[in-house]
Write a protein that holds these residues in place. Structure first.
Motif, mmCIF file in Angstrom:
data_model
loop_
_atom_site.group_PDB
_atom_site.id
_atom_site.type_symbol
_atom_site.label_atom_id
_atom_site.label_comp_id
_atom_site.label_asym_id
_atom_site.label_seq_id
_atom_site.Cartn_x
_atom_site.Cartn_y
_atom_site.Cartn_z
ATOM 1 N N GLY A 99 37.276 -9.915 43.749
ATOM 2 C CA GLY A 99 36.262 -10.542 44.610
ATOM 3 C C GLY A 99 36.556 -12.021 44.795
ATOM 4 O O GLY A 99 37.711 -12.452 44.791
ATOM 5 N N GLY A 100 35.504 -12.786 44.913
ATOM 6 C CA GLY A 100 35.646 -14.227 45.097
ATOM 7 C C GLY A 100 35.671 -14.926 43.753
ATOM 8 O O GLY A 100 36.363 -14.505 42.824
ATOM 9 N N ASN A 101 34.872 -15.983 43.659
ATOM 10 C CA ASN A 101 34.963 -16.840 42.474
ATOM 11 C C ASN A 101 33.960 -16.494 41.383
ATOM 12 O O ASN A 101 33.963 -17.134 40.346
ATOM 13 N N THR A 110 26.341 -6.014 44.466
ATOM 14 C CA THR A 110 26.432 -4.578 44.160
ATOM 15 C C THR A 110 25.023 -3.980 44.059
ATOM 16 O O THR A 110 24.754 -2.895 44.581
ATOM 17 N N VAL A 111 24.128 -4.712 43.405
ATOM 18 C CA VAL A 111 22.745 -4.235 43.320
ATOM 19 C C VAL A 111 22.123 -4.233 44.727
ATOM 20 O O VAL A 111 21.489 -3.251 45.140
ATOM 21 N N LYS A 281 34.645 -0.539 48.988
ATOM 22 C CA LYS A 281 35.587 -1.260 49.863
ATOM 23 C C LYS A 281 35.129 -1.183 51.318
ATOM 24 O O LYS A 281 35.219 -2.153 52.065
ATOM 25 N N LYS A 282 34.633 -0.004 51.699
ATOM 26 C CA LYS A 282 34.151 0.166 53.079
ATOM 27 C C LYS A 282 32.992 -0.793 53.352
ATOM 28 O O LYS A 282 32.937 -1.450 54.387
ATOM 29 N N GLN A 283 32.085 -0.880 52.384
ATOM 30 C CA GLN A 283 30.928 -1.769 52.572
ATOM 31 C C GLN A 283 31.359 -3.232 52.543
ATOM 32 O O GLN A 283 30.854 -4.059 53.306
ATOM 33 N N GLN A 287 31.074 -7.154 54.765
ATOM 34 C CA GLN A 287 30.624 -8.440 54.211
ATOM 35 C C GLN A 287 31.645 -9.555 54.382
ATOM 36 O O GLN A 287 31.279 -10.719 54.460
ATOM 37 N N THR A 288 32.932 -9.197 54.329
ATOM 38 C CA THR A 288 33.967 -10.245 54.319
ATOM 39 C C THR A 288 35.261 -9.733 54.949
ATOM 40 O O THR A 288 35.538 -8.536 54.921
#
Ligand code: PLP
Length: 427
Positions: A99-101, A110-111, A281-283, A287-288
């Motif tokens: 992911g990111g940082n 995720t929740v 991954k699909k979701q 998002q990004t």
């Protein structure tokens, strides 16, 4: 001084007068010490300064998959970064998303995604149910509880025992109540108690019967490589246990290099079954368009392999172990015989958890604050910020210098004594 509980009223009154005098003297010192958050100290951050110039414009930026890392793409991260986290978390690289940082961001999202879309075993979005509940083994990590509070998830406190959450309670609750969709776990060197879950607890979590068919374990393995000794705790592999129990999709695992390299500029990851990973991954692709691959490359080049990472963590331990030892030494010398507080020596992680007499933690934190020693708010380690016994205080030894720490823990012990004597006098 001996067991304070055995002192009669006149002796307690006398002691109170002396402690109040000591407290007034401390007030005059105009201290300003912050012991509230588990941050690495500057000398720990120095260990990772090689990151800052390890990727230069003159270098080849080539990566295994042959993509231009300066551009968009690679939504689930670089292969070599996945391999490093797979090594850390003892899973396969196909079971990792980079992911990111921040792992906290991944946990939050995720929740949130489960609420909005459900998870792979859900019939519907979680949010469509009249109520969603999470089990919160406590004391625990305050920011997990903040995620629940902000997303309107009801929290059920479960006691932390010597080897993890009270599994009798957990099993009973999840078996009966379909609205319980998740449990927060910090399974190794837990925040704040330093507890590592036993094999039995891991197995019971993996195989327990849950009324919610889409129940998830949020396994925050933040401190999995943060050992303080050469004999680290061993944590059983939850993903393997879930697969063996025929619940392969039950667990989401999270980790980051926040307290390995730079908090805020590290790399975070999650791991789960391949079925979960494919769905997420699909979701994520909505998002990004992709995370910061340049920072991933910095980390890949800086560590190269798991052995270097392990050596790096040993350097952290060399810096912070004396701080943990200092806290434990002062606690023992000041409070050891008084029977007014208890604590455990952790084998890793970032905290020491102190339990006062029931009903004293808030008072201790307030007293310390009044003389310039800021502690984590009492209650923060419990859902809704309410410690039912008002006794838990989280000590974060890593950021202050040894000298500051020594002063702060002496002040803390003085405040514990003051609050305890006042409490005993009320009896
Ligand atoms: N999880 C636990 C248990 C923590 O104690 C912390 C920080 O204190 C975090 C996660 C935060 O991790 P990150 O910096 O990757 O968001």
């Amino acid at each position: 001084m001996t067991n304070l509980k055995k002192l009669d009223h006149p002796a307690l009154e006398q002691l109170l007068a002396k402690l109040e005098t000591d407290y007034k003297a401390v007030k005059l010192e105009n201290l300003s010490l912050d012991m509230s958050r588990g941050k690495p100290g500057p000398d720990q951050l120095d260990l990772s300064d090689g990151l800052l110039d390890i990727v230069k414009s003159t270098d080849s930026l080539e990566v295994e998959e042959g993509i231009d890392i300066r551009n968009y793409g690679g939504v689930d991260g670089l292969n070599e970064m996945k391999a490093l986290f797979a090594d850390i978390l003892k899973v396969s690289p196909n079971e990792v998303i980079i992911g990111g940082n921040s792992s906290l961001t991944i946990m939050h999202d995720t929740v949130a995604r489960a609420l909005l879309h459900g998870v792979v075993d859900s019939n519907t979005a979680w949010i469509k149910a009249p109520k969603i509940k999470f089990l919160c083994p406590s004391p625990g990590y305050d920011r997990h509880f903040s995620i629940c509070e902000s997303l309107n998830i009801e929290m059920i406190t479960v006691d932390m025992l010597e080897d993890g959450p009270d599994m009798d309670a957990v099993e009973e609750l999840v078996k009966e109540d379909a609205s319980i969709k998740g449990i927060w776990c910090v399974p190794k060197y837990s925040n704040p108690e330093g507890t590592t879950y036993s094999d039995e607890v891991v197995d019971r979590l993996a195989r327990m019967e849950t009324k919610a068919t889409d129940f998830r374990i949020f396994w925050d393995d933040a401190y999995t490589i943060h050992h303080l000794t050469d004999e680290p705790d061993q944590l059983k592999n939850i993903l393997t246990a879930c697969k063996q129990a025929k619940n392969p999709n039950r667990v989401f695992i999270f980790a980051s290099t926040s307290k390995v390299t730079y908090p805020g500029s590290g790399v975070a990851a999650m791991a789960a079954s391949e079925e979960n990973i494919t769905a997420i991954k699909k979701q994520l692709a909505v998002q990004t368009i992709g995370p910061d691959k340049i920072n991933q490359l910095r980390h890949i080049r800086f560590f190269e392999n798991a052995e270097n990472l392990e050596n790096h963590m040993k350097k952290h331990a060399e810096i912070i172990k004396p701080k943990f030892d200092k806290v434990l030494h002062v606690l023992e010398s000041e409070l050891g015989e008084l029977q007014i507080a208890s604590w455990k020596e952790p084998n890793g992680g970032y905290f020491i958890s102190l339990n006062t007499l029931d009903g004293c933690a808030n008072e201790v934190v307030a007293l310390a604050s009044e003389v310039g020693v800021k502690l984590t708010p009492a209650g923060a380690t419990f859902p809704y910020g309410k410690d039912p016994k008002d006794r838990n205080i989280r000590i974060a030894p890593t950021f202050p210098t040894l000298a500051e720490l020594e002063t702060a823990i002496h002040v803390l012990c003085l405040c514990v004594k003051l609050a305890s004597v006042k409490k005993l006098l009320q009896k």
